[in-house]
Structures are given as C-alpha cells and as structure tokens.
Design an enzyme around this catalytic site. Structure first.
Site, short mmCIF file in Angstrom:
data_model
loop_
_atom_site.label_atom_id
_atom_site.label_comp_id
_atom_site.label_asym_id
_atom_site.label_seq_id
_atom_site.Cartn_x
_atom_site.Cartn_y
_atom_site.Cartn_z
N CYS A 116 -4.48 -1.28 -1.95
CA CYS A 116 -4.68 0.35 -2.29
C CYS A 116 -5.60 0.36 -3.30
O CYS A 116 -5.25 0.18 -4.39
CB CYS A 116 -2.98 0.82 -2.49
SG CYS A 116 -3.09 2.48 -2.82
N HIS A 169 -7.05 3.05 3.74
CA HIS A 169 -6.65 3.50 4.92
C HIS A 169 -8.11 3.96 5.94
O HIS A 169 -7.80 3.87 7.00
CB HIS A 169 -6.15 5.07 4.98
CG HIS A 169 -4.60 4.95 4.42
ND1 HIS A 169 -4.11 4.51 3.33
CD2 HIS A 169 -3.30 5.43 5.05
CE1 HIS A 169 -2.76 4.51 3.15
NE2 HIS A 169 -2.21 5.27 4.52
N ASP A 193 0.75 -1.28 -0.10
CA ASP A 193 0.20 0.07 -0.07
C ASP A 193 1.01 1.15 -0.04
O ASP A 193 2.43 1.08 0.81
CB ASP A 193 -0.91 0.02 1.15
CG ASP A 193 -1.79 1.20 1.47
OD1 ASP A 193 -2.34 1.45 0.32
OD2 ASP A 193 -2.02 1.86 2.45
N SER A 194 0.27 2.40 -0.21
CA SER A 194 1.05 3.65 -0.15
C SER A 194 1.60 3.92 1.30
O SER A 194 2.21 4.85 1.33
CB SER A 194 0.19 4.66 -0.73
OG SER A 194 -0.94 4.82 -0.02
N GLU A 229 -1.10 8.82 8.21
CA GLU A 229 0.29 8.46 8.14
C GLU A 229 1.09 9.00 9.42
O GLU A 229 2.25 8.56 9.46
CB GLU A 229 0.99 8.60 6.64
CG GLU A 229 0.37 8.06 5.63
CD GLU A 229 0.94 6.47 5.89
OE1 GLU A 229 2.03 6.42 6.19
OE2 GLU A 229 0.23 5.59 5.35
N CYS A 258 -10.82 3.52 0.24
CA CYS A 258 -9.48 3.98 0.54
C CYS A 258 -9.12 2.94 1.39
O CYS A 258 -9.84 3.05 2.70
CB CYS A 258 -9.04 5.22 0.45
SG CYS A 258 -7.23 5.49 1.31
N1 DGL Z 1 -4.60 3.22 1.07
C1 DGL Z 1 -4.47 4.19 -0.26
C2 DGL Z 1 -5.80 3.69 -1.11
O1 DGL Z 1 -6.54 2.54 -0.92
C3 DGL Z 1 -4.35 5.57 0.04
C4 DGL Z 1 -3.96 6.13 -1.21
C5 DGL Z 1 -3.30 7.28 -0.95
O2 DGL Z 1 -1.94 7.06 -0.66
O3 DGL Z 1 -3.61 8.49 -1.29
O4 DGL Z 1 -6.17 4.54 -2.05
#
Ligand code: DGL
Length: 267
Positions: free
Chosen positions: A81, A193, A18-19, A159, A191
């Site tokens: 993600c 997160h 993931d990001s 984050e 998302c």
């Molecule tokens: N967890 C990512 C998602 O599902 C976050 C995206 C991001 O880093 O902007 O989209």
C-alpha cells in the site's frame, strides 16, 4: 538498513497487507516471481480507504496489520500500500525486527523516460501529501513537470466491486483527461488498487501514454531482500497461501479470480 531476527525459519510465509483488496496486484507479482514462497495476505477493507486518514491513523492501522502478520509467523512484511508505506514504513522499521518492503509511486522511471517532460501521477491524498513522496518528487522534478492528481473515490468503488462500472469510467476520465491535455506521456499509478484499472485506462488514454506501476519492482525487491537474509524458501513446491479479509470476503475472492479461499476475520 533492514533488520533481521536471526532465528527466522525460511519456510515461514511472506506477510502482505493493504487497506483492502488492491495489494493483491502486488501479491500477484510476488507470487509470479517467487512461486515457492508461502504467504499470508491481509485485506483491511474495514478501514479503507487509508488515503483520507491522518498519518497517525495510518501508522496505527499499519502497526495492527504488521503485529497480526508477525503473530502468524511471517518472516518479512510487504506493505502493499503506497499510503501505508509513505506514512508508516519508517515507524514500522524502527518498531519491528523483521525486514520490510514498501511500495512507492514509480516517479523515478517515469521521469527518466519522459520525452514530453510532463508526467502524471494518480495516487491517494495520503500518499501525495506525505513527506516521503514529496522528497522523492523533489529528487526527480528538475526540468520535469509532475502533475499530481488525487484519486478520490476510486478505492471505494473497487472495494465495492465496481471496478468496471460506468461510474468508474467517468471518474477516471475526469482525473486523467486533464493530464492528457497538459501533455503527459507517462501516467504513474501510485496506489496498489490502480493496476486493476489498466484495461479501462488503456481505453481512455491515447496510445502514446505509458502507464507505469510499481508491482514488478516490489516483487524484485522482495526477492533481493529474502536472498540477502538467506530467507528464500528452500522447499521448491508451490507455496501455500492464506487470505484474510475483514470486509466483504466476496470482493477479495473475485479479484483473485476465485482461485483461493478467503477467510473472514475481524482485525
Ligand atoms: N492500496 C492503497 C495504496 O496503495 C490504497 C489506499 C487507500 O486505502 O486509500 O495507497
């Protein structure tokens, strides 16, 4: 059609990226459904948020994460993600010879269950503007109003360890209360997160609004694909897990409730 390298050993880990730390919400669901599977998780927090980046940048970052997970021997990749899935999964599937599981906003179940015929979706700019998301939306928006809201700033707060801050509560209210006014009865969290926001969202939203995320669906799909390719781990002992972060290790550790060691790695 998913591809599979015939020589993959089923005891190899599931690779998840993931990001940042949000994809652990998906990892948790996978681990609950498939407790014997080994796994490697990459939190690319250094490059978060992906949601404000161009498609090309998201593809490059997803390519880098996938290549690292494959170097570490992963048998399947879970793109935990929405932003990376909606922008890069076609590219990844063409380039790499392993099965991929992606995550997309759960528009379908929300549109099938809504009584008010108004549903809300909270997701990143990158997801909402992707053609894959627009295609899915067009399949399910007949007779239904879908209110799209960009969750600008939410990923950054998570984050930075500010999940339960006053700042977060104010931001969430500013995003979801206008949707409540417009009559939504389902809120789709688009998302990975965002499932961590559910306790706060429950306090903000009226009781009649159902919150939907895609975590369990992704875990079920992961199990189905591993079964299809005969890749479920034959060893029934509890799986072993490795977590890598290229940002602050502490935030990932905390979201995992200090149950795992997190290794710092630059990638
Ligand atoms: N967890 C990512 C998602 O599902 C976050 C995206 C991001 O880093 O902007 O989209």
């Amino acid at each position: 059609m998913q591809k599979k390298n015939q020589n993959i050993d089923s005891s190899k880990p599931i690779g998840v990226f993931d990001s940042g730390i949000g994809g652990t919400s998906i990892w948790n669901e996978i681990n609950q459904l498939l407790p014997s599977e080994n796994s490697i998780y990459l939190a690319d927090s250094k490059h978060a948020p992906y949601g404000i980046r161009s498609k090309d940048e998201i593809i490059k970052l997803s390519d880098k994460n996938t290549a690292l997970l494959l170097k570490k021997g992963c048998k399947i990749i879970v793109v935990a993600c929405n932003t990376a899935t909606t922008n890069a999964i076609d590219y990844l599937r063409k380039k790499f010879d392993v099965p991929f599981i992606g995550i997309e906003p759960a528009i379908k179940p929300a549109s099938l269950k809504t009584a008010s015929k108004v549903i809300g979706i909270l997701a990143t700019k990158g997801t909402l503007s992707s053609s894959l998301f627009q295609e899915t939306t067009n399949l399910y928006n007949q007779g239904i109003e879908i209110i799209e809201q960009e969750g600008t700033g939410i990923v950054e707060l998570i984050e930075n360890g500010k999940l339960d801050s006053t700042e977060m509560v104010l931001l969430l209210k500013s995003y979801v209360l206008p949707m409540v006014e417009k009559g939504i009865d389902h809120l789709v969290l688009g998302c990975s997160h965002y499932p961590y926001l559910i306790p706060n969202l429950r306090k903000i939203l009226p009781e009649n609004i159902t919150i939907i995320d895609s975590g369990y669906a992704v875990a079920k799909q992961t199990k189905a694909v591993l079964t299809q390719f005969d890749l479920l781990n034959k060893n029934s002992a509890a799986g072993k897990h490795q977590f890598y972060a290229n940002g602050t290790v502490e935030v990932l550790k905390l979201i995992l409730e200090n149950r795992f060691t997190v290794l710092a790695k630059d990638f």
